[in-house]
Design a protein around this motif. Sequence first.
Motif, PDB file in Angstrom:
ATOM      1  N   UNK A   7       0.845  -1.197   0.000  1.00 44.59           N
ATOM      2  CA  UNK A   7       0.000   0.000   0.000  1.00 44.59           C
ATOM      3  C   UNK A   7       0.878   1.243   0.000  1.00 44.59           C
ATOM      4  N   UNK A   8       0.398   2.244  -0.652  1.00 42.80           N
ATOM      5  CA  UNK A   8       1.117   3.503  -0.758  1.00 42.80           C
ATOM      6  C   UNK A   8       0.349   4.552   0.048  1.00 42.80           C
ATOM      7  N   UNK A   9       0.972   5.044   1.119  1.00 44.10           N
ATOM      8  CA  UNK A   9       0.325   6.026   2.000  1.00 44.10           C
ATOM      9  C   UNK A   9       0.666   7.464   1.632  1.00 44.10           C
ATOM     10  N   UNK A  10       1.431   7.653   0.604  1.00 46.91           N
ATOM     11  CA  UNK A  10       1.875   9.004   0.263  1.00 46.91           C
ATOM     12  C   UNK A  10       0.702   9.932  -0.079  1.00 46.91           C
ATOM     13  N   UNK A  11      -0.204   9.495  -0.932  1.00 44.81           N
ATOM     14  CA  UNK A  11      -1.305  10.347  -1.381  1.00 44.81           C
ATOM     15  C   UNK A  11      -2.267  10.704  -0.242  1.00 44.81           C
ATOM     16  N   UNK A  12      -2.722   9.769   0.587  1.00 46.07           N
ATOM     17  CA  UNK A  12      -3.615  10.154   1.689  1.00 46.07           C
ATOM     18  C   UNK A  12      -2.940  11.096   2.698  1.00 46.07           C
ATOM     19  N   UNK A  13      -1.670  10.861   3.010  1.00 45.18           N
ATOM     20  CA  UNK A  13      -0.960  11.724   3.944  1.00 45.18           C
ATOM     21  C   UNK A  13      -0.784  13.113   3.327  1.00 45.18           C
ATOM     22  N   UNK A  14      -0.494  13.181   2.058  1.00 43.51           N
ATOM     23  CA  UNK A  14      -0.363  14.460   1.365  1.00 43.51           C
ATOM     24  C   UNK A  14      -1.674  15.236   1.384  1.00 43.51           C
ATOM     25  N   UNK A  15      -2.789  14.558   1.136  1.00 42.68           N
ATOM     26  CA  UNK A  15      -4.090  15.224   1.160  1.00 42.68           C
ATOM     27  C   UNK A  15      -4.441  15.727   2.560  1.00 42.68           C
ATOM     28  N   UNK A  16      -4.143  14.942   3.582  1.00 44.30           N
ATOM     29  CA  UNK A  16      -4.415  15.374   4.958  1.00 44.30           C
ATOM     30  C   UNK A  16      -3.540  16.584   5.315  1.00 44.30           C
ATOM     31  N   UNK A  17      -2.278  16.537   4.958  1.00 46.54           N
ATOM     32  CA  UNK A  17      -1.382  17.656   5.246  1.00 46.54           C
ATOM     33  C   UNK A  17      -1.840  18.910   4.509  1.00 46.54           C
ATOM     34  N   UNK A  18      -2.237  18.773   3.269  1.00 46.83           N
ATOM     35  CA  UNK A  18      -2.732  19.907   2.494  1.00 46.83           C
ATOM     36  C   UNK A  18      -4.002  20.482   3.118  1.00 46.83           C
ATOM     37  N   UNK A  19      -4.893  19.615   3.550  1.00 43.30           N
ATOM     38  CA  UNK A  19      -6.124  20.074   4.193  1.00 43.30           C
ATOM     39  C   UNK A  19      -5.810  20.838   5.482  1.00 43.30           C
ATOM     40  N   UNK A  20      -4.853  20.360   6.256  1.00 45.78           N
ATOM     41  CA  UNK A  20      -4.464  21.041   7.494  1.00 45.78           C
ATOM     42  C   UNK A  20      -3.862  22.416   7.203  1.00 45.78           C
ATOM     43  N   UNK A  21      -3.018  22.495   6.194  1.00 44.97           N
ATOM     44  CA  UNK A  21      -2.409  23.779   5.838  1.00 44.97           C
ATOM     45  C   UNK A  21      -3.477  24.773   5.395  1.00 44.97           C
ATOM     46  N   UNK A  23      -6.689  24.708   6.217  1.00 45.85           N
ATOM     47  CA  UNK A  23      -7.511  25.024   7.393  1.00 45.85           C
ATOM     48  C   UNK A  23      -6.812  26.035   8.301  1.00 45.85           C
ATOM     49  N   UNK A  24      -5.533  25.821   8.580  1.00 48.50           N
ATOM     50  CA  UNK A  24      -4.796  26.758   9.436  1.00 48.50           C
ATOM     51  C   UNK A  24      -4.657  28.131   8.774  1.00 48.50           C
ATOM     52  N   UNK A  25      -4.492  28.152   7.473  1.00 48.12           N
ATOM     53  CA  UNK A  25      -4.428  29.419   6.752  1.00 48.12           C
ATOM     54  C   UNK A  25      -5.753  30.165   6.838  1.00 48.12           C
ATOM     55  N   UNK A  26      -6.843  29.439   6.672  1.00 45.66           N
ATOM     56  CA  UNK A  26      -8.164  30.043   6.783  1.00 45.66           C
ATOM     57  C   UNK A  26      -8.391  30.606   8.182  1.00 45.66           C
ATOM     58  N   UNK A  27      -8.032  29.850   9.211  1.00 43.85           N
ATOM     59  CA  UNK A  27      -8.205  30.306  10.587  1.00 43.85           C
ATOM     60  C   UNK A  27      -7.353  31.542  10.871  1.00 43.85           C
ATOM     61  N   UNK A  28      -6.132  31.555  10.377  1.00 45.80           N
ATOM     62  CA  UNK A  28      -5.247  32.704  10.584  1.00 45.80           C
ATOM     63  C   UNK A  28      -5.831  33.953   9.914  1.00 45.80           C
TER      64      UNK A  28
END
Length: 101
Positions: A7-21, A23-28
């Motif tokens: 299994x390749x976890x790169x794409x799901x981890x990348x999407x989660x990290x992008x979503x967090x960035x 979200x934090x940008x929106x909150x800021x």
Amino acid sequence: MNEPQQTNFFLPVLLIALALVVWFGFQARQLNQERAQLASLRSNQDSTYTNAQKMRAQLDSLAAGTQKLASAGNKNAQTVVNALQQRGITINAEAKPAQAQ
């Protein structure tokens, strides 16, 4: 025959990290907008606060003058001071005016 699929976890981890960035940008951004609005509200209230301080100083001066007249024996001033004391308001004739902050 049936080889385990790696299994390749790169794409799901990348999407989660992008979503967090995002979200934090929106909150800021939201927090900065609210901070700017609060600063604007405070600056709008500065003139009102200054006027209230001036009025308070005038009222304190008037009350101190009335207290001095009452101490000198003026009947009307004594009536006013007594009425204020009945309402729980004390007058300090020697008090210095409050300094503006």
